[in-house]
Design a protein around this motif. Structure first.
Motif: not given
Length: 133
Positions: A97-121
C-alpha cells in the motif's frame, strides 16, 4: 412460552402435541417451492429420481478438511506460528500500500499496461476530428 407453569413435563407436552396440520401442509409447501425454482430456472435435488441419492453419495465420498478450531483449542506453538504468519502478511500488505501511494497514477498505469496497449491508446483514430484530440 410465557404461560407455562414451572412444573411442566416436556414428555407430556410432546404426547399432547398434534402435528397433523403441519404434516398436511408439507405437500403444498413443497409444490410452492419447487414451482418457484422451476419458474426461475433453478434446479434442485428432487428434480429427478436419483439426484438426491447421487448428492448424498458424493457427500459420503468427499474428504473434507478438518473443522476450524478456536484459538483457545490450539496448541501454543501452532498459535504462535499463525500469529507470525498474520503479522508477516500484514507487513507485506502495508508495504504494498505504501509503495502504491508513493507512485504516481501514471507510473502505475504504465507498469500495468503493456507497450502495445500503450501505443494503441496513444494513436489517434482515423475517424476522429482534430478538435476532439
Amino acid at each position: 412460552m410465557r404461560d407455562v407453569p414451572a412444573d411442566v413435563d416436556a414428555a407430556r407436552l410432546y404426547e399432547e402435541a398434534d402435528y397433523t396440520a403441519l404434516n398436511d401442509g408439507h405437500k403444498a409447501r413443497f409444490e410452492a417451492i419447487t414451482g418457484f425454482l422451476a419458474r426461475h430456472d433453478l434446479g434442485h435435488s428432487f428434480a429427478d429420481g436419483d439426484s438426491a441419492a447421487r448428492f448424498d453419495r458424493r457427500v459420503r465420498e468427499t474428504t473434507f478438511p478438518p473443522a476450524v478450531r478456536p484459538a483457545t483449542a490450539t496448541a501454543p506453538p501452532d498459535l504462535l506460528t499463525r500469529i507470525r504468519w498474520l503479522r508477516d502478511q500484514n507487513r507485506t500488505l502495508r508495504e504494498t500500500v505504501e509503495t502504491h501511494r508513493a507512485q504516481q497514477l501514471r507510473e502505475r498505469l504504465r507498469q500495468a499496461v503493456g507497450g502495445r496497449v500503450r501505443r494503441m491508446l496513444r494513436r489517434r483514430p482515423s475517424y476522429a476530428c482534430s478538435k476532439c484530440w
